[in-house]
Design an enzyme around this catalytic site. Structure first.
Site, PDB file in Angstrom:
ATOM      1  N   HIS A   1       0.825  -1.219   0.000  1.00  0.00           N
ATOM      2  CA  HIS A   1       0.000   0.000   0.000  1.00  0.00           C
ATOM      3  C   HIS A   1       0.853   1.260   0.000  1.00  0.00           C
ATOM      4  O   HIS A   1       0.359   2.335  -0.317  1.00  0.00           O
ATOM      5  CB  HIS A   1      -1.045  -0.018   1.121  1.00  0.00           C
ATOM      6  CG  HIS A   1      -0.552   0.316   2.491  1.00  0.00           C
ATOM      7  ND1 HIS A   1      -0.204  -0.638   3.423  1.00  0.00           N
ATOM      8  CD2 HIS A   1      -0.374   1.506   3.110  1.00  0.00           C
ATOM      9  CE1 HIS A   1       0.165  -0.055   4.544  1.00  0.00           C
ATOM     10  NE2 HIS A   1       0.075   1.247   4.382  1.00  0.00           N
TER      11      HIS A   1
ATOM     12  N   SER B   1       3.948   2.343   8.465  1.00  0.00           N
ATOM     13  CA  SER B   1       3.773   1.322   7.449  1.00  0.00           C
ATOM     14  C   SER B   1       5.063   1.133   6.690  1.00  0.00           C
ATOM     15  O   SER B   1       5.694   2.101   6.279  1.00  0.00           O
ATOM     16  CB  SER B   1       2.675   1.709   6.480  1.00  0.00           C
ATOM     17  OG  SER B   1       1.467   1.232   6.972  1.00  0.00           O
TER      18      SER B   1
ATOM     19  N   ASP C   1       1.272  -7.655   2.327  1.00  0.00           N
ATOM     20  CA  ASP C   1       1.393  -6.217   2.073  1.00  0.00           C
ATOM     21  C   ASP C   1       2.857  -5.773   1.898  1.00  0.00           C
ATOM     22  O   ASP C   1       3.423  -5.117   2.765  1.00  0.00           O
ATOM     23  CB  ASP C   1       0.720  -5.447   3.215  1.00  0.00           C
ATOM     24  CG  ASP C   1       0.390  -4.021   2.827  1.00  0.00           C
ATOM     25  OD1 ASP C   1       0.933  -3.529   1.817  1.00  0.00           O
ATOM     26  OD2 ASP C   1      -0.413  -3.377   3.543  1.00  0.00           O
TER      27      ASP C   1
HETATM   28  N1  ARG Z   1      -4.672   0.466   7.406  1.00  0.00           N
HETATM   29  C1  ARG Z   1      -3.361   0.479   6.862  1.00  0.00           C
HETATM   30  C2  ARG Z   1      -2.743   1.903   6.996  1.00  0.00           C
HETATM   31  O1  ARG Z   1      -3.316   2.746   7.603  1.00  0.00           O
HETATM   32  C3  ARG Z   1      -3.321  -0.033   5.468  1.00  0.00           C
HETATM   33  C4  ARG Z   1      -4.068   0.752   4.446  1.00  0.00           C
HETATM   34  C5  ARG Z   1      -4.056   0.253   3.045  1.00  0.00           C
HETATM   35  N2  ARG Z   1      -5.013  -0.802   2.787  1.00  0.00           N
HETATM   36  C6  ARG Z   1      -6.312  -0.614   2.428  1.00  0.00           C
HETATM   37  N3  ARG Z   1      -7.066  -1.686   2.273  1.00  0.00           N
HETATM   38  N4  ARG Z   1      -6.854   0.548   2.221  1.00  0.00           N
HETATM   39  O2  ARG Z   1      -2.081   2.425   6.155  1.00  0.00           O
HETATM   40  N1  ASP Z   2      -1.350   1.427   7.967  1.00  0.00           N
HETATM   41  C1  ASP Z   2      -0.663   2.536   8.609  1.00  0.00           C
HETATM   42  C2  ASP Z   2       0.365   3.205   7.689  1.00  0.00           C
HETATM   43  O1  ASP Z   2       0.187   3.268   6.512  1.00  0.00           O
HETATM   44  C3  ASP Z   2      -0.056   2.113   9.871  1.00  0.00           C
HETATM   45  C4  ASP Z   2      -0.980   2.310  11.030  1.00  0.00           C
HETATM   46  O2  ASP Z   2      -1.740   3.297  11.049  1.00  0.00           O
HETATM   47  O3  ASP Z   2      -0.900   1.505  11.943  1.00  0.00           O
HETATM   48  O4  ASP Z   2       1.316   3.790   8.130  1.00  0.00           O
END
Ligand code: ARG
Ligand code: ASP
Length: 688
Positions: free
Chosen positions: A83, A623, A220
């Protein structure tokens, strides 16, 4: 008995924070290393952070402007999340070469894909410069005067720090609301190429359904390579560039992790607010989060409807929808977490104790002051958030408003226009326009609506009629017309209804909202500077860590499951077996590639680890961060947190706050079996 209890309670309350809470500054590793070693870490402080010798920090980068990455070879090979590389992968994709869908694997160096605008930054060093920054400041000065002292001093420090050139950049950051200042010096590389990415059905497996959740099975990761000029210095993209040779890179451990193992995340957390008052938490949890969630639900529903109807639209909007839905879902967990933790009440109770203690000191009346300031700020700030979530989400207005800035440079302009229209689907934009303008009209009090907005509604009678006229009259729906624009056309642009609309809202924001918000915010910041200092004096035994601000931090803890609800316990490791259990060709998010099914059917891969949970305190920006074991080797890549713990940006709960990491062995599995790119192993070093 009672006396003993009270004494015990006092000791407990003074205990240095909660076990695994905290995002610590690497330069102060000396203050943490004993605790880290007590928890299992085997390396020394200078192995983690040192300015004199190569250390783990030299293998960590800020990837782009909001992720982390880590070096894994002597030839500039870098891991981050899928991502985090998503927009690069997407930009190289088309219906014919759908790297999002099918994945991408360079089979040799010359197949690696360059990415305009993508940078990675290494931290050279950080340094406490509080005294130098405040030189010439005295207590009696106004905030304005203080700011200008800081600005001048910081500029001097930065200029001195980067004078060698060679990609150096520096900034001075306030920590603890300006009770401390640190200089951060980075070296930024500008030629970063895409090496590999799994298909989204692996890299985004579970999609937005599983996002922020456990059990998780997302592969990921994406793989890049940093290039430098022949002297190993940063350079713009050139065919002559060569792979960068880092000072340090991570060895990879294939030993894996099990419950209880020490883990350490080294990365760039973006932003937290752990020391705010109940008013800020109340605004976030009871007002801002719920309102923004509702607005985004509307937008997402519209995007999803059209994405389900066409593969082309799905490609166009996949990155946009993922962005919108990510915060949308996080806010839902955060709001719940704040409520479950009773954070507002607990902060109020803390503030009462603080007030008692503060009587007669310079901190007397501070909490009350903050309360009054929030009361003044909140309606304006909410209007600003609405402006952001509604008007600024309309793509037609985005291209119209950006045009004047790029007009001078024909090549850059045309590239931007092509990029915009490649991913533009007008029916979505029109429907979002209607939904957002209606929401703005229904939910904003009259005194927080721009005059222009009221006028338009009056003139057209309805948002629907306004939409029709706007989208048929604006030239910004027509790619050819926009491509034909030259620098002589600025007057014509300024008359376009999309531009006029954007500008009217912008001026309203600029004149009506911004001055109040800025003014109150600077008073809030000032009050927090005192309140922060006050909290440190109020709890002298507590170890405070500065709020995250995208600077390099250390979070450590251990691999651990959790109980999300009564009667349920989540174990901390997921495997390929779980992917097969979720696999469903009829559900987009769970439709795995046939190759993966085939490999599994061959047998022997049941126990292939995929993801794991740990107690490291992380946030957005972490991330892509390396997850390091007790020996200092790479065991995972951090990519998310569990939903029940997303309030950790405000309040950390050791019972449910967990970060989610990709098990490095699943990445290796993918390189070998999905990418057939095992040649990449040759440049990696395996510790075990
Ligand atoms: N929650 C994670 C972060 O905040 C991954 C986000 C990307 N994935 C998604 N399905 N949108 O970045
Ligand atoms: N998914 C988040 C990021 O892209 C990480 C988090 O918020 O825990 O940095």
């Amino acid at each position: 008995m009672k006396r003993i209890l009270i004494a015990l309670l006092a000791v407990l309350m003074m205990a240095p924070a909660w076990a695994d809470e905290g995002m610590w500054l690497p330069v102060l590793i000396g203050q943490r290393i004993k605790d880290m070693r007590a928890k299992g870490f085997k390396l020394k402080a200078e192995d983690v952070y040192s300015v004199n010798k190569a250390c783990l920090k030299d293998a960590v980068v800020l990837f782009g402007s909001g992720c982390t990455g880590e070096l894994v070879s002597g030839e500039g090979l870098l891991f981050t999340n899928h991502h985090c590389g998503y927009s690069q992968i997407q930009r190289h994709s088309s219906v014919e070469h759908d790297y999002l869908k099918d994945g991408f694997w360079a089979m040799s160096r010359d197949q690696e894909l360059p990415n305009r605008g993508l940078t990675v930054s290494f931290l050279e060093y950080m340094q406490d410069v509080t005294d130098a920054v405040l030189k010439g400041y005295s207590e009696g000065m106004t905030e304005r005067q203080r700011d200008s002292v800081i600005k001048v001093n910081s500029q001097g420090l930065v200029a001195e720090a980067v004078k060698e050139g060679k990609g150096l950049r520096a900034n001075v950051e306030a920590l603890f609301y300006g009770n401390q200042y640190f200089l951060f010096v980075f070296r930024t590389f500008r030629d970063v190429r895409l090496v590999g990415a799994p298909p989204s059905s692996i890299g985004k497996f579970g999609g937005d359904t599983d996002n922020w959740m456990w059990p998780r099975h997302t592969g990921d990761f994406s793989i890049f390579r940093i290039y430098a000029d022949k002297d190993n210095n940063p350079a713009d993209y050139s065919e002559d560039n060569v792979p960068y040779q880092p000072k340090k890179f991570f060895k990879i451990s294939r030993k894996g992790v099990k419950e209880g193992d020490f883990t350490f995340v080294y990365g760039c957390p973006g932003s937290t607010k752990e020391y705010v008052t109940s008013d800020e938490v109340e605004y976030t949890g009871n007002v801002s989060d719920p309102k923004k969630i509702a607005l985004r639900t509307k937008r997402l529903d519209i995007m999803k409807k059209y994405m389900a109807q066409s593969q082309a639209v799905r490609i166009q909007y996949s990155s946009k929808a993922a962005n919108v839905s990510n915060a949308w879902k996080k806010w839902q967990g955060e709001e719940k977490g704040i409520r479950r933790m009773k954070t507002v009440d607990k902060k109020k109770e803390y503030q009462e104790r603080f007030k008692q203690w503060a009587k007669g000191t310079r901190y007397d009346g501070l909490v009350e002051r903050l309360e009054a300031l929030y009361a003044k700020r909140n309606p304006y700030f909410l209007a600003y958030e609405y402006y952001n979530e509604t008007v600024r989400s309309i793509e037609l207005l985005q291209i119209a408003s950006g045009m004047l800035n790029v007009l001078k440079n024909k090549k850059a302009k045309d590239a931007a226009v092509e990029a915009f229209f490649k991913d533009y689907y007008q029916p979505i934009d029109e429907e979002i326009f209607v939904a957002m303008m209606k929401a703005f009209d229904d939910e904003m009090p009259d005194e927080f609506k721009p005059d222009y907005f009221k006028q338009m509604l009056k003139q057209y009678g309805s948002v629907e009629a306004w939409r029709k006229d706007l989208f048929s009259k604006s030239m910004f729906t027509d790619k050819e017309k926009v491509l034909a624009l030259t620098k002589e056309d600025s007057e014509q642009i300024k008359k376009d209804p999309a531009y006029v609309l954007y500008e009217a809202f912008y001026q309203w924001y600029f004149k009506e909202l911004r001055p109040v918000i800025n003014d109150v915010n600077s008073q809030i910041r000032l009050a927090y500077r005192d309140y922060m200092k006050g909290q440190m004096e109020f709890e002298p035994q507590k170890q405070f860590y500065p709020d995250a601000n995208l600077t390099l931090r250390i979070a450590y803890g251990n691999v651990k499951g959790y109980s999300p609800a009564d009667g349920i316990y989540y174990s901390p490791v997921s495997t390929l077996k779980g992917i097969i259990e979720k696999d469903n060709p009829d559900i987009f998010d769970y439709n795995i590639p046939q190759t993966l099914r085939d490999i599994y059917a061959e047998g022997g891969h049941d126990a292939q680890p995929v993801c794991f949970l740990a107690t490291n305190h992380t946030t957005g920006g972490n991330s892509g961060s390396p997850v390091i074991n007790a020996d200092g080797n790479l065991v995972g890549i951090n990519f998310d947190r569990v939903w029940e713990g997303t309030m950790s940006d405000i309040v950390y709960d050791p019972s449910v706050c967990r970060n989610i990491s990709l098990d490095i062995r699943y990445l290796l599995f993918n390189i070998e079996h999905i990418g057939h790119a095992a040649y990449l192993f040759d440049e990696m070093v395996f510790a075990d």
